[in-house]
Design a protein around this motif. Structure first.
Motif, PDB file in Angstrom:
ATOM      1  N   SER A   5      42.564 -24.415  24.042  1.00 48.96           N
ATOM      2  CA  SER A   5      42.598 -23.705  22.733  1.00 48.96           C
ATOM      3  C   SER A   5      43.509 -23.317  22.223  1.00 48.96           C
ATOM      4  O   SER A   5      44.238 -22.278  23.249  1.00 48.96           O
ATOM      5  CB  SER A   5      41.907 -23.191  23.326  1.00 48.96           C
ATOM      6  OG  SER A   5      40.975 -22.438  22.463  1.00 48.96           O
ATOM      7  N   PHE A  10      38.309 -18.460  20.112  1.00 50.30           N
ATOM      8  CA  PHE A  10      37.368 -19.998  20.277  1.00 50.30           C
ATOM      9  C   PHE A  10      37.605 -19.764  21.594  1.00 50.30           C
ATOM     10  O   PHE A  10      36.280 -20.327  21.799  1.00 50.30           O
ATOM     11  CB  PHE A  10      38.329 -21.254  19.608  1.00 50.30           C
ATOM     12  CG  PHE A  10      38.483 -21.125  18.637  1.00 50.30           C
ATOM     13  CD1 PHE A  10      37.782 -20.099  17.220  1.00 50.30           C
ATOM     14  CD2 PHE A  10      39.758 -22.067  18.116  1.00 50.30           C
ATOM     15  CE1 PHE A  10      37.986 -20.392  16.042  1.00 50.30           C
ATOM     16  CE2 PHE A  10      39.539 -22.662  16.713  1.00 50.30           C
ATOM     17  CZ  PHE A  10      39.028 -21.619  15.352  1.00 50.30           C
ATOM     18  N   THR A  11      38.388 -19.487  22.580  1.00 44.66           N
ATOM     19  CA  THR A  11      38.641 -19.383  23.726  1.00 44.66           C
ATOM     20  C   THR A  11      37.412 -18.539  24.553  1.00 44.66           C
ATOM     21  O   THR A  11      36.779 -19.202  25.369  1.00 44.66           O
ATOM     22  CB  THR A  11      39.786 -19.129  24.111  1.00 44.66           C
ATOM     23  OG1 THR A  11      40.827 -19.976  23.837  1.00 44.66           O
ATOM     24  CG2 THR A  11      39.701 -19.508  25.963  1.00 44.66           C
ATOM     25  N   LEU A  62      41.838 -27.462  19.705  1.00 41.63           N
ATOM     26  CA  LEU A  62      41.510 -26.525  18.895  1.00 41.63           C
ATOM     27  C   LEU A  62      42.653 -25.740  18.276  1.00 41.63           C
ATOM     28  O   LEU A  62      43.183 -24.759  18.617  1.00 41.63           O
ATOM     29  CB  LEU A  62      40.559 -25.345  19.967  1.00 41.63           C
ATOM     30  CG  LEU A  62      39.200 -26.356  20.337  1.00 41.63           C
ATOM     31  CD1 LEU A  62      38.653 -25.778  20.722  1.00 41.63           C
ATOM     32  CD2 LEU A  62      38.414 -27.238  18.923  1.00 41.63           C
ATOM     33  N   LEU A 101      31.794 -25.117  17.590  1.00 42.42           N
ATOM     34  CA  LEU A 101      32.563 -24.867  19.144  1.00 42.42           C
ATOM     35  C   LEU A 101      30.983 -25.523  20.046  1.00 42.42           C
ATOM     36  O   LEU A 101      31.012 -26.892  21.100  1.00 42.42           O
ATOM     37  CB  LEU A 101      32.930 -24.288  20.007  1.00 42.42           C
ATOM     38  CG  LEU A 101      34.512 -23.764  18.910  1.00 42.42           C
ATOM     39  CD1 LEU A 101      34.378 -22.323  19.808  1.00 42.42           C
ATOM     40  CD2 LEU A 101      35.542 -24.681  19.291  1.00 42.42           C
TER      41      LEU A 101
END
Length: 248
Positions: A5, A10-11, A62, A101
């Motif tokens: 990522s 997102f992480t 990602l 996600l």
């Protein structure tokens, strides 16, 4: 099962929905929002070490649209398994990305439950804020180039749900060069200033050079979780809660 990522939001979301053990590679910014992050750092927002990337043998990389588009095209040409999620144009875009996600990682139920929980928090915060919104000017120092925001960004929503009104909210744009003369004419009540640690800005000195002395309050925001206005992870709710207390 092996995710890299390159987007801190997102992480953060992956770890909150229970997919953190699938994350093997991250950008150098992701540790700001995930405590004790063990995944290998493979690059920053626009650069990646391809040797490290190959060694990790990821199933999924990602990235987001916008400034990372060049990187995504470069990696796709070399056969890397890239998946691009859109840069959010509203807070709803953050929720959509989290649900995506969840779908990608087999954690859809967990992702939806987290989104619903955060939405409930958001509506609660909205019910507590003043009905009359305070006028707000936002200035982002993203490197050497200063930007403000129009209405097509989640940051505009952060301001709104915190009880503020972005003075350029009616502009159908995302990140724009600020018209300082217009700001002087409007004389907003609050000024929000953000900068990255690699490009420090002396806000007080900056305001002196512009002779801007009308702000009711100057709010400085940084990369700290819950105080980062440009971060599009789940902790956006913490940011809204913190900022709502500043816009009083």
């Amino acid at each position: 099962m092996r995710i890299v990522s390159m987007v801190s939001g997102f992480t953060e979301a992956l770890f909150e929905i229970g997919a953190g053990d699938q994350v093997v590679g991250v950008s150098k910014y992701c540790s700001r929002y995930v405590k004790d992050l063990k995944a290998e750092v493979v690059g920053d927002y626009i650069f990646v070490d391809k040797r490290k990337l190959r060694n990790l043998n990821p199933d999924l990389i990602l990235l987001t649209s916008g400034i990372q588009e060049r990187l995504s095209e470069e990696l796709k040409k070399e056969g890397f398994p890239v998946f691009v999620l859109p840069l959010p144009r509203s807070i709803n875009g953050i929720w959509e990305n989290i649900i995506s996600l969840g779908g990608l990682t087999g954690k859809l139920k967990e992702a939806k439950e987290m989104v619903y929980h955060h939405q409930e928090k958001l509506w609660h915060l909205g019910s507590l804020r003043k009905k009359q919104h305070q006028s707000v000017y936002v200035e982002l120092w993203l490197g050497k180039h200063v930007r403000t925001i129009g209405g097509l960004t989640f940051i505009d929503d952060i301001i709104y749900f915190s009880g503020g009104k972005n003075i350029f909210s009616s502009r159908c744009e995302s990140y724009i060069e600020p018209d300082l003369e217009v700001v002087e004419i409007i004389k907003p009540e609050f000024g929000i200033f953000f900068h990255e640690p690699d490009f420090p800005v002396d806000v007080e000195e900056l305001l002196k050079t512009r002779n801007w002395n009308w702000f009711k309050k100057v709010i400085k925001m940084n990369i700290e979780r819950g105080k980062n206005i440009i971060h599009d992870g789940p902790s956006v709710i913490e940011t809204i809660a913190w900022l709502s207390n500043q816009l009083c």
